[in-house]
Write a protein that holds these residues in place. Structure first.
Motif, PDB file in Angstrom:
ATOM      1  N   ASP A 110       0.824  -1.209   0.000  1.00 60.95           N
ATOM      2  CA  ASP A 110       0.000   0.000   0.000  1.00 60.95           C
ATOM      3  C   ASP A 110       0.858   1.259   0.000  1.00 60.95           C
ATOM      4  OD1 ASP A 110      -2.319  -1.488  -0.030  1.00 60.95           O
ATOM      5  OD2 ASP A 110      -2.744  -1.244   2.113  1.00 60.95           O
ATOM      6  N   ALA A 111       2.013   1.183   0.657  1.00 63.25           N
ATOM      7  CA  ALA A 111       2.896   2.343   0.724  1.00 63.25           C
ATOM      8  C   ALA A 111       3.502   2.689  -0.635  1.00 63.25           C
ATOM      9  CB  ALA A 111       4.011   2.101   1.744  1.00 63.25           C
ATOM     10  N   LEU A 112       3.450   1.756  -1.587  1.00 63.91           N
ATOM     11  CA  LEU A 112       3.992   2.022  -2.923  1.00 63.91           C
ATOM     12  C   LEU A 112       3.049   2.877  -3.760  1.00 63.91           C
ATOM     13  CD1 LEU A 112       5.355  -1.544  -3.840  1.00 63.91           C
ATOM     14  CD2 LEU A 112       6.612   0.392  -2.844  1.00 63.91           C
ATOM     15  N   GLY A 113       1.812   3.022  -3.321  1.00 65.72           N
ATOM     16  CA  GLY A 113       0.839   3.794  -4.078  1.00 65.72           C
ATOM     17  C   GLY A 113      -0.336   2.929  -4.477  1.00 65.72           C
ATOM     18  N   ASN A 114      -0.863   3.165  -5.651  1.00 67.96           N
ATOM     19  CA  ASN A 114      -2.049   2.452  -6.121  1.00 67.96           C
ATOM     20  C   ASN A 114      -1.645   1.110  -6.738  1.00 67.96           C
ATOM     21  OD1 ASN A 114      -4.630   1.768  -6.932  1.00 67.96           O
ATOM     22  ND2 ASN A 114      -4.509   2.944  -8.832  1.00 67.96           N
ATOM     23  N   VAL A 115      -1.694   0.062  -5.930  1.00 75.08           N
ATOM     24  CA  VAL A 115      -1.348  -1.280  -6.395  1.00 75.08           C
ATOM     25  C   VAL A 115      -2.532  -2.203  -6.104  1.00 75.08           C
ATOM     26  CG1 VAL A 115       0.279  -3.209  -6.268  1.00 75.08           C
ATOM     27  CG2 VAL A 115       1.100  -0.857  -5.919  1.00 75.08           C
ATOM     28  N   PRO A 116      -3.468  -2.304  -7.039  1.00 74.41           N
ATOM     29  CA  PRO A 116      -4.611  -3.195  -6.804  1.00 74.41           C
ATOM     30  C   PRO A 116      -4.183  -4.653  -6.801  1.00 74.41           C
ATOM     31  CG  PRO A 116      -4.641  -2.357  -9.049  1.00 74.41           C
ATOM     32  CD  PRO A 116      -3.534  -1.632  -8.345  1.00 74.41           C
ATOM     33  N   MET A 117      -4.798  -5.429  -5.922  1.00 73.62           N
ATOM     34  CA  MET A 117      -4.474  -6.841  -5.771  1.00 73.62           C
ATOM     35  C   MET A 117      -5.729  -7.678  -5.991  1.00 73.62           C
ATOM     36  SD  MET A 117      -2.056  -6.734  -2.356  1.00 73.62           S
ATOM     37  CE  MET A 117      -2.669  -5.247  -1.561  1.00 73.62           C
ATOM     38  N   THR A 118      -5.521  -8.969  -6.226  1.00 73.81           N
ATOM     39  CA  THR A 118      -6.617  -9.927  -6.209  1.00 73.81           C
ATOM     40  C   THR A 118      -6.423 -10.820  -4.991  1.00 73.81           C
ATOM     41  OG1 THR A 118      -6.905  -9.932  -8.606  1.00 73.81           O
ATOM     42  CG2 THR A 118      -7.750 -11.830  -7.410  1.00 73.81           C
ATOM     43  N   LEU A 119      -7.420 -10.843  -4.118  1.00 75.84           N
ATOM     44  CA  LEU A 119      -7.367 -11.622  -2.885  1.00 75.84           C
ATOM     45  C   LEU A 119      -8.247 -12.861  -3.062  1.00 75.84           C
ATOM     46  CD1 LEU A 119      -7.781  -8.760  -0.249  1.00 75.84           C
ATOM     47  CD2 LEU A 119      -5.725  -9.474  -1.483  1.00 75.84           C
ATOM     48  N   LEU A 120      -7.649 -14.035  -2.920  1.00 77.92           N
ATOM     49  CA  LEU A 120      -8.378 -15.290  -3.063  1.00 77.92           C
ATOM     50  C   LEU A 120      -8.902 -15.701  -1.691  1.00 77.92           C
ATOM     51  CD1 LEU A 120      -6.078 -17.261  -5.544  1.00 77.92           C
ATOM     52  CD2 LEU A 120      -7.771 -15.462  -5.994  1.00 77.92           C
ATOM     53  N   VAL A 121     -10.197 -15.522  -1.502  1.00 78.85           N
ATOM     54  CA  VAL A 121     -10.820 -15.651  -0.185  1.00 78.85           C
ATOM     55  C   VAL A 121     -11.406 -17.054  -0.010  1.00 78.85           C
ATOM     56  CG1 VAL A 121     -12.617 -14.745   1.332  1.00 78.85           C
ATOM     57  CG2 VAL A 121     -11.323 -13.188  -0.143  1.00 78.85           C
ATOM     58  N   VAL A 122     -11.088 -17.676   1.133  1.00 80.66           N
ATOM     59  CA  VAL A 122     -11.591 -19.009   1.478  1.00 80.66           C
ATOM     60  C   VAL A 122     -12.742 -18.846   2.469  1.00 80.66           C
ATOM     61  CG1 VAL A 122     -11.005 -21.293   2.350  1.00 80.66           C
ATOM     62  CG2 VAL A 122      -9.246 -19.911   1.201  1.00 80.66           C
ATOM     63  N   PRO A 123     -13.964 -19.295   2.150  1.00 83.04           N
ATOM     64  CA  PRO A 123     -15.107 -19.067   3.044  1.00 83.04           C
ATOM     65  C   PRO A 123     -14.970 -19.699   4.424  1.00 83.04           C
ATOM     66  CG  PRO A 123     -15.898 -19.514   0.841  1.00 83.04           C
ATOM     67  CD  PRO A 123     -14.415 -19.774   0.815  1.00 83.04           C
ATOM     68  N   ASP A 124     -14.360 -20.888   4.524  1.00 80.77           N
ATOM     69  CA  ASP A 124     -14.249 -21.572   5.825  1.00 80.77           C
ATOM     70  C   ASP A 124     -12.964 -22.377   5.825  1.00 80.77           C
ATOM     71  OD1 ASP A 124     -14.550 -22.802   8.259  1.00 80.77           O
ATOM     72  OD2 ASP A 124     -16.363 -23.909   7.736  1.00 80.77           O
ATOM     73  N   PHE A 125     -11.856 -21.703   6.083  1.00 83.42           N
ATOM     74  CA  PHE A 125     -10.528 -22.297   5.949  1.00 83.42           C
ATOM     75  C   PHE A 125     -10.367 -23.503   6.858  1.00 83.42           C
ATOM     76  CE2 PHE A 125      -5.865 -22.368   6.493  1.00 83.42           C
ATOM     77  CZ  PHE A 125      -5.469 -22.315   5.163  1.00 83.42           C
ATOM     78  N   HIS A 126     -10.144 -24.672   6.240  1.00 86.74           N
ATOM     79  CA  HIS A 126      -9.914 -25.937   6.947  1.00 86.74           C
ATOM     80  C   HIS A 126     -11.027 -26.275   7.943  1.00 86.74           C
ATOM     81  CE1 HIS A 126      -5.396 -26.654   5.981  1.00 86.74           C
ATOM     82  NE2 HIS A 126      -6.023 -26.069   4.965  1.00 86.74           N
ATOM     83  N   HIS A 127     -12.244 -25.877   7.625  1.00 87.30           N
ATOM     84  CA  HIS A 127     -13.423 -26.146   8.464  1.00 87.30           C
ATOM     85  C   HIS A 127     -13.350 -25.477   9.843  1.00 87.30           C
ATOM     86  CE1 HIS A 127     -15.177 -29.380   5.913  1.00 87.30           C
ATOM     87  NE2 HIS A 127     -13.910 -29.653   5.630  1.00 87.30           N
ATOM     88  N   ARG A 128     -12.476 -24.503  10.025  1.00 92.14           N
ATOM     89  CA  ARG A 128     -12.328 -23.904  11.353  1.00 92.14           C
ATOM     90  C   ARG A 128     -12.373 -22.388  11.317  1.00 92.14           C
ATOM     91  NH1 ARG A 128      -6.581 -26.054  10.789  1.00 92.14           N
ATOM     92  NH2 ARG A 128      -5.347 -24.278  10.057  1.00 92.14           N
ATOM     93  N   ASN A 129     -12.679 -21.802  10.155  1.00 95.69           N
ATOM     94  CA  ASN A 129     -12.552 -20.353  10.019  1.00 95.69           C
ATOM     95  C   ASN A 129     -13.680 -19.754   9.203  1.00 95.69           C
ATOM     96  OD1 ASN A 129      -9.474 -18.464   9.608  1.00 95.69           O
ATOM     97  ND2 ASN A 129     -10.494 -19.122  11.459  1.00 95.69           N
ATOM     98  N   PRO A 130     -14.958 -20.032   9.518  1.00 98.45           N
ATOM     99  CA  PRO A 130     -16.037 -19.433   8.722  1.00 98.45           C
ATOM    100  C   PRO A 130     -15.992 -17.910   8.819  1.00 98.45           C
ATOM    101  CG  PRO A 130     -16.916 -20.464  10.703  1.00 98.45           C
ATOM    102  CD  PRO A 130     -15.477 -20.856  10.626  1.00 98.45           C
ATOM    103  N   ILE A 131     -15.852 -17.260   7.672  1.00 99.65           N
ATOM    104  CA  ILE A 131     -15.614 -15.815   7.715  1.00 99.65           C
ATOM    105  C   ILE A 131     -16.832 -15.045   8.199  1.00 99.65           C
ATOM    106  CG2 ILE A 131     -13.791 -15.875   6.004  1.00 99.65           C
ATOM    107  CD1 ILE A 131     -15.705 -14.980   3.911  1.00 99.65           C
TER     108      ILE A 131
END
Length: 254
Positions: free
Chosen positions: A29-50
């Motif tokens: 973010d400190a570099l300026g405008n650097v858009p990213m693609t974030l690959l989101v896992v809905p429930d990581f390893h059955h222990r992390n429901p977002i």
């Protein structure tokens, strides 16, 4: 295509992995405008429901507001299918990875998990255009299930695939195996060779994982490579914006 782009893709984004990524994201973010693609896992390893992590949901809202893209990355990101029964499957599911969630699923199973993820994104008001299978492993049933959604793309380490017909687009990518010192050393060598080989390619994708962030050597490499590529004239862009610019709008106009 005259413009050369670099694409920063963060895999396995979930509440429990966000702390791994946070210092790196702040540096980007400190570099300026650097858009990213974030690959989101809905429930990581059955222990992390977002949906049980409101702070994480707010963080994703903030990333979208900055220009990042959120993409669906499996559902559980773990292989919970019955044990492999042949040498090839044993290698793919026990040596190459333990996280090939969509490697064995039939069409109905894949559709159920994909649709659950799509519904979650819709509930949070997150635009959703793409799906990336954990470890990039997809069964034929998964491919058929994706073709029946309104998602616009999927990908593997070296390609995009436009849905619903899985039209293949060359999109070279760099990725590390950072679990041990010798793997990090080999990954550095392979990545440097690939970066030189693809220096004139219209697009170069950088695929980062949480384990990369846990080692100073790999974390510093990714940040330094991003800076080098930008200094060399590559403009940062996320997946859907690049595809819209070069392929999806072209197809819609045809």
């Amino acid at each position: 295509m005259g413009e050369r782009n670099v694409m920063l893709v963060l895999h396995d984004v979930a509440p429990e992995t966000w702390n791994d990524y946070q210092p790196f994201i702040e540096a980007v973010d400190a570099l300026g405008n650097v858009p990213m693609t974030l690959l989101v896992v809905p429930d990581f390893h059955h222990r992390n429901p977002i949906d049980q992590h409101p702070d994480f949901i707010r963080l994703m809202d903030q990333r979208l507001a900055r220009g990042d893209e959120l993409s669906l990355h499996g559902h559980f990101h773990c292989d919970d299918a019955p044990a492999p029964t042949n040498p090839r499957d044993w290698f793919m599911r026990r040596v190459y990875t333990y996280e090939g969630e969509f490697y064995t699923l039939n069409e109905a199973q894949a559709r159920e998990r994909i649709e659950k993820g799509m519904a979650l994104f819709k509930r949070f008001g997150w635009p959703l255009h793409g799906f990336v299978a954990p470890a990039w492993l997809m069964s034929e049933g998964t491919r058929r299930a994706l073709s029946q959604t309104d998602l616009r793309y999927t990908s593997d380490p070296q390609h995009f695939y436009l849905l619903p017909d899985h039209r293949q687009i060359e999109a070279p990518g760099l990725v590390w195996s950072a679990r041990s010192p010798w793997r990090r050393g080999m990954s550095w060598l392979v990545s440097e060779q690939a970066a030189r080989r693809h220096r004139e390619a219209p697009l170069l994708r950088l695929g980062l994982h949480p384990v990369d962030m846990r080692h100073e050597f790999s974390r510093d490499y990714w940040l330094g490579l991003l800076k080098r590529l930008m200094a060399d004239g590559r403009a940062p862009i996320n997946k859907i914006d690049w595809l819209n610019r070069h392929y999806l709008n072209e197809r819609l106009a045809a």
